[in-house]
Design a protein around this motif. Structure first.
Motif, PDB file in Angstrom:
ATOM      1  N   GLY A 152       1.028  -1.453  -0.015  1.00  0.00           N
ATOM      2  CA  GLY A 152       0.033   0.177   0.359  1.00  0.00           C
ATOM      3  C   GLY A 152       1.087   1.301   0.211  1.00  0.00           C
ATOM      4  O   GLY A 152       1.208   1.503  -1.119  1.00  0.00           O
ATOM      5  N   PRO A 153       1.022   2.200   1.026  1.00  0.00           N
ATOM      6  CA  PRO A 153       1.538   3.030   1.049  1.00  0.00           C
ATOM      7  C   PRO A 153       2.810   3.248   1.231  1.00  0.00           C
ATOM      8  O   PRO A 153       3.757   4.869  -0.078  1.00  0.00           O
ATOM      9  N   PHE A 154       3.420   2.453   1.444  1.00  0.00           N
ATOM     10  CA  PHE A 154       5.102   2.698   1.042  1.00  0.00           C
ATOM     11  C   PHE A 154       5.405   3.212  -0.085  1.00  0.00           C
ATOM     12  O   PHE A 154       6.362   3.887  -0.275  1.00  0.00           O
ATOM     13  N   TYR A 155       5.165   2.055  -0.970  1.00  0.00           N
ATOM     14  CA  TYR A 155       5.408   2.149  -2.785  1.00  0.00           C
ATOM     15  C   TYR A 155       4.674   3.025  -3.606  1.00  0.00           C
ATOM     16  O   TYR A 155       4.869   3.452  -4.641  1.00  0.00           O
ATOM     17  N   GLY A 156       3.365   3.594  -3.030  1.00  0.00           N
ATOM     18  CA  GLY A 156       2.110   4.415  -3.696  1.00  0.00           C
ATOM     19  C   GLY A 156       1.810   3.180  -3.825  1.00  0.00           C
ATOM     20  O   GLY A 156       0.813   3.253  -5.375  1.00  0.00           O
ATOM     21  N   PHE A 157       1.719   1.763  -4.074  1.00  0.00           N
ATOM     22  CA  PHE A 157       0.776   0.815  -5.367  1.00  0.00           C
ATOM     23  C   PHE A 157      -0.634   0.856  -4.651  1.00  0.00           C
ATOM     24  O   PHE A 157      -1.136  -0.258  -5.158  1.00  0.00           O
ATOM     25  N   ASN A 158      -0.688   1.629  -3.706  1.00  0.00           N
ATOM     26  CA  ASN A 158      -2.248   2.072  -3.507  1.00  0.00           C
ATOM     27  C   ASN A 158      -3.262   3.022  -4.662  1.00  0.00           C
ATOM     28  O   ASN A 158      -4.465   2.783  -4.159  1.00  0.00           O
ATOM     29  N   ARG A 159      -2.395   3.201  -5.081  1.00  0.00           N
ATOM     30  CA  ARG A 159      -2.961   4.832  -5.393  1.00  0.00           C
ATOM     31  C   ARG A 159      -3.410   4.145  -7.196  1.00  0.00           C
ATOM     32  O   ARG A 159      -2.513   3.147  -7.340  1.00  0.00           O
ATOM     33  N   ASP A 160      -4.587   5.198  -7.854  1.00  0.00           N
ATOM     34  CA  ASP A 160      -4.555   4.534  -9.304  1.00  0.00           C
ATOM     35  C   ASP A 160      -3.684   4.811 -10.553  1.00  0.00           C
ATOM     36  O   ASP A 160      -2.578   5.617 -10.429  1.00  0.00           O
ATOM     37  N   GLY A 161      -3.367   2.904 -10.813  1.00  0.00           N
ATOM     38  CA  GLY A 161      -2.525   3.141 -11.976  1.00  0.00           C
ATOM     39  C   GLY A 161      -1.131   2.467 -11.516  1.00  0.00           C
ATOM     40  O   GLY A 161      -0.232   3.074 -12.414  1.00  0.00           O
ATOM     41  N   ALA A 162      -1.271   2.600 -10.739  1.00  0.00           N
ATOM     42  CA  ALA A 162       0.375   2.364 -10.226  1.00  0.00           C
ATOM     43  C   ALA A 162       0.551   1.278 -10.433  1.00  0.00           C
ATOM     44  O   ALA A 162       0.245  -0.263 -10.934  1.00  0.00           O
ATOM     45  N   GLN A 163       2.164   1.189 -10.699  1.00  0.00           N
ATOM     46  CA  GLN A 163       2.387  -0.456 -11.644  1.00  0.00           C
ATOM     47  C   GLN A 163       2.871  -1.588 -10.287  1.00  0.00           C
ATOM     48  O   GLN A 163       4.610  -1.174  -9.815  1.00  0.00           O
ATOM     49  N   VAL A 164       2.455  -2.079  -9.706  1.00  0.00           N
ATOM     50  CA  VAL A 164       2.653  -2.946  -9.125  1.00  0.00           C
ATOM     51  C   VAL A 164       3.766  -3.838  -8.907  1.00  0.00           C
ATOM     52  O   VAL A 164       3.410  -4.147  -9.733  1.00  0.00           O
TER      53      VAL A 164
END
Length: 276
Positions: free
Chosen positions: A164-176
């Motif tokens: 989630g928040p550490f890498y911003g993977f909870n943001r729309d469009g994030a490349q997880v």
């Protein structure tokens, strides 16, 4: 790589790569990770001819799982012992998140000649927790929730944070990147639960105002504007105001773990600062 023993009997693991006569760059990792979090940057600077060094903070990674010393004064003393052991001169110290606090505390107290420059990246200074003197800070309840989640199910917590928040993977469009999530979990679970629990207080409640004011060397303050762990507005601009020779570099929309998600953006900027 190697280990050394501090004055209180703690074994500290460290990596030391590159030419002995190369300019030393020392990397300081964030909570609850290890020196491995800097693999990309260490390889990058190694390829540029630098000597690159990183240690596992006590209670983290491959260093001793101690009962004491999980606060910034001891963290900085451990760094001083490492730089004495290696007799580093004119080093550049780069710290991410909690490691940025460690850098601030160490550099403010370092022996003359040891440090040439420093980088505070997505770093916790000046102080994270909300108070009357820091009204824009993060409420203490957030850190209480960290402690409760760690104590209840550390393994799951160490999946939830990087997912989630550490890498911003909870943001729309994030490349997880599942690899980054897995590696974050791996590093975290290598360390000691007690050390990580106590370090939450160290990174959230330590006030680095005096440290920042005492630092004379050039300092680059690098921070992503979408940092969900150490909010930009309560960190980077305030740190630069306190530093005698600080430069602010903002990265629009980048997350807390930006060195892992966007190394191609961050590494050239670090190199430019080191060379300048």
């Amino acid at each position: 790589m190697g280990t050394f023993t501090t004055s209180d009997g703690t074994t500290i693991f460290y990596k030391d790569w590159g030419p002995r006569d190369g300019r030393p760059i020392v990397f300081h990792h964030g909570w609850p990770l290890s020196a491995d979090d800097w693999d990309n940057q260490m390889l990058f600077f190694l390829s540029q001819g630098y000597r690159v060094i990183a240690h596992d903070r006590r209670g983290h990674g491959r260093s001793s799982q101690t009962s004491t010393g999980h606060e910034m004064d001891t963290y900085a003393a451990d760094v001083a012992a490492l730089t004495d052991l290696l007799d580093l001169q004119g080093a550049v110290h780069i710290g991410h998140s909690t490691g940025g606090g460690e850098v601030a505390r160490y550099v403010a107290r370092a022996k003359p000649g040891r440090v040439a420059k420093a980088v505070l990246a997505s770093a916790v200074p000046p102080v994270m927790v909300k108070s009357e003197t820091n009204p824009g800070g993060t409420p203490i309840e957030v850190f209480d929730d960290f402690r409760a989640s760690l104590a209840a199910n550390r393994s799951q917590f160490y999946i939830d944070v990087p997912s989630g928040p550490f890498y911003g993977f909870n943001r729309d469009g994030a490349q997880v990147s599942q690899g980054l999530i897995n590696n974050w979990w791996r590093q975290g679970m290598m360390g000691a639960a007690n050390a990580h629990y106590e370090c939450i207080e160290a990174f959230s409640e330590t006030d680095f105002t005096d440290d920042l004011q005492q630092i004379d060397v050039p300092v680059l303050v690098a921070h992503g504007t979408d940092d969900q762990v150490v909010p930009y507005a309560d960190s980077a601009p305030l740190s630069v105001e306190l530093l005698k020779n600080g430069t602010l570099k903002s990265y629009e929309g980048l997350p807390h773990g930006m060195f892992s998600t966007h190394p191609e953006v961050l590494n050239p900027g670090l190199l430019d600062f080191v060379k300048s």
